[in-house]
Design a protein around this motif. Structure first.
Motif, short mmCIF file in Angstrom:
data_model
loop_
_atom_site.label_atom_id
_atom_site.label_comp_id
_atom_site.label_asym_id
_atom_site.label_seq_id
_atom_site.Cartn_x
_atom_site.Cartn_y
_atom_site.Cartn_z
N TRP A 198 3.58 -11.99 -6.23
CA TRP A 198 3.65 -10.55 -6.06
C TRP A 198 4.96 -10.04 -5.48
CZ3 TRP A 198 0.67 -6.83 -8.04
CH2 TRP A 198 -0.57 -7.22 -8.59
N PRO A 255 6.95 -8.12 -8.43
CA PRO A 255 6.31 -6.83 -8.71
C PRO A 255 6.47 -5.82 -7.57
CG PRO A 255 4.89 -8.59 -9.45
CD PRO A 255 6.02 -9.24 -8.70
N LEU A 282 6.09 -1.73 -14.39
CA LEU A 282 4.87 -2.48 -14.10
C LEU A 282 3.70 -1.92 -14.89
CD1 LEU A 282 5.05 -2.68 -10.19
CD2 LEU A 282 5.69 -4.48 -11.82
N SER A 293 -2.17 -1.43 -13.88
CA SER A 293 -3.08 -2.20 -13.04
C SER A 293 -2.34 -2.82 -11.86
CB SER A 293 -3.76 -3.29 -13.86
OG SER A 293 -2.80 -4.16 -14.45
N GLN A 294 -1.12 -3.34 -12.10
CA GLN A 294 -0.33 -3.91 -11.01
C GLN A 294 0.12 -2.83 -10.03
OE1 GLN A 294 2.97 -6.22 -12.59
NE2 GLN A 294 1.88 -8.11 -12.09
N GLN A 325 -2.72 -1.81 -7.88
CA GLN A 325 -3.09 -2.84 -6.91
C GLN A 325 -2.12 -2.85 -5.73
OE1 GLN A 325 -4.08 -6.54 -8.77
NE2 GLN A 325 -4.38 -7.63 -6.85
#
Length: 235
Positions: free
Chosen positions: A112, A115, A183, A186-187, A190
């Protein structure tokens, strides 16, 4: 509702966002917003060095500062933000610097970090300050993509960025592609849920490992009442 204690785990990077009580483009001290942004960038570097915080990426816009950093201890990031606030408060003399307590999330290395960097470096473009993230002068995007000759000398690139290519040119090209692609929703969602909820950002195995390493619970408790243990059979 009592506020959550700071979430910390050794050697784990944190995504941090602090919102200003007053936007930098609303300054009345005679200095332009550009000068105010430049000063804050200088103070950010000074505070990072002073408290030995490894800043891997950052983005400063008119209403907030966002960064990804690995602190050497649980008090280092709070002290960095406090030092930055004190320096700015001494200049503006108009009350509080930050609108609220800064928010933070632990970020899983290897999954992560990139991202999270893309999310924070994309903010100036998402807010329509520039057409490309690397065109914004008050962020780490230009250094990561090669749009600037050098990055800020107080920055420390995370190993996940270094692993993305064998040479600086390769890393910059790969990262530039990632940044321009953006991105998936969904990323992004999150990341924002973890940051604004002040939880950890990562996969299930990482979150489970943090249960015994972090300063407090790294994820929300399951909803609903805990199940009652089954009654023993008599017989």
């Amino acid at each position: 509702m009592a506020r959550l204690p700071r979430l910390y785990a050794p050697q784990i990077p944190q995504l941090v966002q602090a919102r200003f009580a007053r936007a930098l483009d609303a300054t009345t001290q005679g200095a332009s917003p550009t000068a105010a942004m430049d000063r804050l960038c200088t103070w950010l570097g000074d505070s990072a060095r002073e408290h030995h915080v490894e800043v891997h990426g950052w983005s400063l816009v008119h209403d907030r500062l966002t960064l990804l950093a690995t602190p050497p201890g649980p008090q280092a990031l709070p002290k960095l933000v406090q030092a930055l606030g004190r320096r700015y408060a001494a200049q503006q003399r108009q009350g509080r610097v930050f609108a609220e307590r800064y928010r933070s999330a632990l970020v899983e290395p290897g999954r992560w970090v990139l991202p999270a960097l893309i999310w924070l470096e994309s903010l100036p473009a998402q807010l329509s300050y520039v057409d490309r993230p690397e065109h914004w002068p008050w962020s780490s995007a230009a250094g990561h993509t090669g749009a600037a000759a050098t990055a800020a000398d107080w920055m420390v690139d995370h190993p996940d960025y270094w692993k993305d290519g064998n040479t600086p040119f390769d890393r910059q090209a790969r990262y530039r592609e990632r940044l321009h692609a953006g991105l998936p929703d969904s990323q992004r969602q999150q990341i924002e849920r973890a940051l604004f909820g002040q939880w950890a950002l990562g996969e299930a195995v990482f979150l489970q490992q943090l249960e015994s390493q972090a300063s407090r619970r790294p994820r929300p408790a399951p909803r609903g009442r805990p199940r009652k243990p089954a009654a023993p059979h008599s017989g």
